[in-house]
Design a protein around this motif. Structure first.
Motif, short mmCIF file in Angstrom:
data_model
loop_
_atom_site.label_atom_id
_atom_site.label_comp_id
_atom_site.label_asym_id
_atom_site.label_seq_id
_atom_site.Cartn_x
_atom_site.Cartn_y
_atom_site.Cartn_z
N ARG A 317 10.43 0.06 1.40
CA ARG A 317 10.17 1.37 0.77
C ARG A 317 8.66 1.60 0.67
NH1 ARG A 317 13.87 1.47 -4.00
NH2 ARG A 317 15.48 1.96 -2.48
N ALA A 318 7.95 0.58 0.18
CA ALA A 318 6.48 0.71 0.05
C ALA A 318 5.84 0.91 1.42
CB ALA A 318 5.91 -0.54 -0.62
N MET A 319 6.36 0.19 2.43
CA MET A 319 5.77 0.32 3.78
C MET A 319 5.94 1.73 4.33
SD MET A 319 6.44 -3.33 5.62
CE MET A 319 5.47 -2.82 7.04
N HIS A 320 7.14 2.32 4.08
CA HIS A 320 7.35 3.71 4.53
C HIS A 320 6.46 4.66 3.73
CE1 HIS A 320 10.60 3.21 7.41
NE2 HIS A 320 11.26 2.44 6.56
N ASP A 321 6.52 4.55 2.40
CA ASP A 321 5.79 5.51 1.53
C ASP A 321 4.29 5.47 1.80
OD1 ASP A 321 8.19 6.09 0.42
OD2 ASP A 321 7.82 5.06 -1.51
N GLU A 322 3.78 4.27 2.03
CA GLU A 322 2.31 4.13 2.17
C GLU A 322 1.87 4.02 3.63
OE1 GLU A 322 1.36 0.85 -0.53
OE2 GLU A 322 2.78 1.72 -1.96
N GLU A 323 2.81 4.25 4.54
CA GLU A 323 2.52 4.24 5.99
C GLU A 323 1.72 3.00 6.41
OE1 GLU A 323 0.89 8.03 7.09
OE2 GLU A 323 2.62 9.08 6.30
N LEU A 324 2.25 1.84 6.01
CA LEU A 324 1.48 0.61 6.21
C LEU A 324 1.46 0.13 7.67
CD1 LEU A 324 2.15 -1.44 2.97
CD2 LEU A 324 0.32 0.15 3.53
N PRO A 413 -3.52 -8.58 4.18
CA PRO A 413 -2.44 -7.63 3.95
C PRO A 413 -2.70 -6.34 4.75
CG PRO A 413 -3.24 -8.53 1.87
CD PRO A 413 -4.17 -9.02 2.93
N LEU A 414 -1.62 -5.64 5.10
CA LEU A 414 -1.75 -4.45 5.96
C LEU A 414 -2.48 -3.32 5.22
CD1 LEU A 414 1.84 -4.32 7.55
CD2 LEU A 414 -0.03 -5.92 7.98
N ASN A 415 -2.51 -3.41 3.89
CA ASN A 415 -3.17 -2.35 3.11
C ASN A 415 -4.56 -2.75 2.61
OD1 ASN A 415 -2.24 -4.23 1.32
ND2 ASN A 415 -0.91 -2.86 0.16
N LEU A 416 -5.17 -3.74 3.29
CA LEU A 416 -6.57 -4.10 2.96
C LEU A 416 -7.43 -2.83 3.09
CD1 LEU A 416 -8.44 -6.83 2.85
CD2 LEU A 416 -9.01 -6.16 5.19
#
Ligand SMILES: Cc1ncc(COP(=O)(O)O)c(C=O)c1O
Length: 440
Positions: A317-324, A413-416
């Motif tokens: 869910r976080a990956m979709h919402d935050e386009e990771l 992490p992908l969101n660095l």
């Protein structure tokens, strides 16, 4: 009681058993871990390349907490809402034709079950795997592993045959371009298949990007060529996406870089950022059909554990919402790739910078012309000391990296964010100045 004393009660994997001098981490947030003295460390390793959404992501933490309040555990025998939801979210992003998922507790179990499925499906005994690969630490996975981690436990009796994959920097084929390397590596593989006897080979197991054993993205055309050879000889193509699956390369899966669909795909780590152990096998339709006719011979007590599945639902869910996944691609193209290449220009100890998305390595050498590695292959003890010293220098400066062989791997992490990336690169700049001292 002192944490380092308590740590001495633990039998440590891959290590000589002796008291260790490592930080004791007790907290974390995003790209940082916090030790028991309150010191923050920037995590450029995602631990063992698994915290794809960073530490303590609130969506994942609350998904686990809510599930813990409702139902902590359940045997795989029964149907369950969160397990089904996790399976749907995994299948929804999977390559075409992979419409079912077997759940395990981690990566090596995924490889064990994928190879078992392939052997039962084909009725053939042998498995092909690449040198310079890692597939896990249980019996079959360890035999598949194509680096020195296999040596101590290799009985030679597991039916595994190794082949050379593409690795242009140290080409086994004397190639000088990616397309030459691709063509020659495929011709070599075709010969291995022909001489082993296609009718004896159940499966070919291949990391879509070689991870721990070198961070080696395949040249354009290689995965497509492997797919073709497997199809031609009815060999099951098992993509090992334990390390690169779920966004690490800037696509959902490494095979998506080549628009290839394997017959089976093993995953773990990034599926739920490792918050609760989980892995699995995405099963292609043809193999699924085999097991609609006969029972699958295997299972695991904790397969599809509700807390692990809740963590997967939260992570995806976080990956979709935050386009990771897009974030990982941008990180590679705009930040880490250019940043690491700029460092290589300044530091003669860097032989090659390789990577894709949020997975990179600095391959260190004593001499750029001869490409002699900074430490010998499979070095341990005193001969590995220079790399151990570089790892220690990173930690000293507050940076966690994954140092392996003659490489410093960078897998945040992908969101660095860009400021964190710049801080990490500045520390690597200092560490490479130390590495330059080993250049001959
Ligand atoms: C490509 C690959 N396959 C399999 C494994 C084994 O996974 P696990 O350690 O979860 O058993 C790993 C672990 O690092 C890996 O990188």
């Amino acid at each position: 009681m002192d944490i380092s004393k308590l740590d001495q009660l633990i039998f440590h994997p891959w290590a000589v058993q002796s008291p260790r001098n490592v930080p004791a981490f007790v907290g974390g947030e995003g790209s940082f871990l916090v030790d028991h003295n309150g010191r923050r460390y920037l995590d450029f390793s995602s631990q063992l390349v698994f915290t794809n959404v960073g530490h303590q992501h609130p969506t994942v933490v609350s998904a686990i907490k809510e599930q813990a309040d409702r139902l902590c555990t359940l045997a795989p025998t029964w149907a369950n809402d969160v397990r089904g939801e996790a399976a749907k979210m995994i299948v929804d992003v999977a390559p075409a034709g992979l419409n079912h998922v077997m759940l395990t507790s981690g990566g090596t179990e995924a490889i064990e079950h994928a190879t078992r499925m392939a052997r039962v499906h084909t009725g053939r005994p042998k498995l092909l795997a690449a040198y310079r690969s890692y597939h896990g630490a249980t019996t079959t996975s360890m035999h598949l592993t194509g680096d020195h981690r296999r040596w101590a436990t290799d009985t030679g009796g597991a039916g595994v045959v190794h082949f050379f994959g593409p690795y242009l920097y140290r080409s086994a084929f004397d190639s000088s371009t990616p397309s030459e390397e691709c063509e020659r590596a495929l011709a070599h593989l075709e010969q291995v298949i022909a001489l082993e006897g296609p009718s004896t080979i159940a499966a070919l197991v291949l990391e879509s990007v070689i991870g721990g054993s070198g961070v080696i993205p395949p040249p354009p055309g290689y995965l497509e060529g492997v797919r073709e050879l497997c199809t031609k000889h009815a060999i099951v193509y098992i993509a090992d996406e334990v390390l690169v699956g779920f966004g690490r390369t800037g696509k959902w899966f490494g095979v998506d870089q080549a628009r290839v669909s394997p017959d089976l795909l093993a995953f773990a780590k990034g599926v739920n950022s490792g918050y609760v152990p989980l892995g699995g096998v995405l099963v292609g339709d043809a193999i699924y059909d085999t097991f609609t006719q006969r029972p699958y011979p295997g299972g695991l007590t904790y397969a599809g554990h509700p807390l692990a599945c809740a963590a997967a639902v939260g992570t995806l869910r976080a990956m979709h919402d935050e386009e990771l996944v897009t974030s990982a691609a941008r990180l590679g193209e705009d930040v880490l790739g250019p940043g690491l290449r700029a460092l290589a220009e300044q530091h003669p100890s860097v032989g090659e910078v390789r990577g894709i998305g949020a997975l990179w390595t600095l391959e260190l050498v004593q001499d750029r012309m001869t490409r002699e590695p900074l430490v010998p292959y499979a070095a341990t003890g005193p001969s590995a000391a220079p790399m151990a010293a570089l790892g220690a220098t990173c930690l000293d400066r507050g940076l966690i990296t994954f140092v392996f062989g003659n490489r410093i791997n960078v897998a945040p992490p992908l969101n660095l964010n860009d400021a964190e990336a710049a801080d990490g690169l500045a520390i690597l700049d200092e560490v490479l100045s130390v590495a330059d001292g080993y250049v001959t």
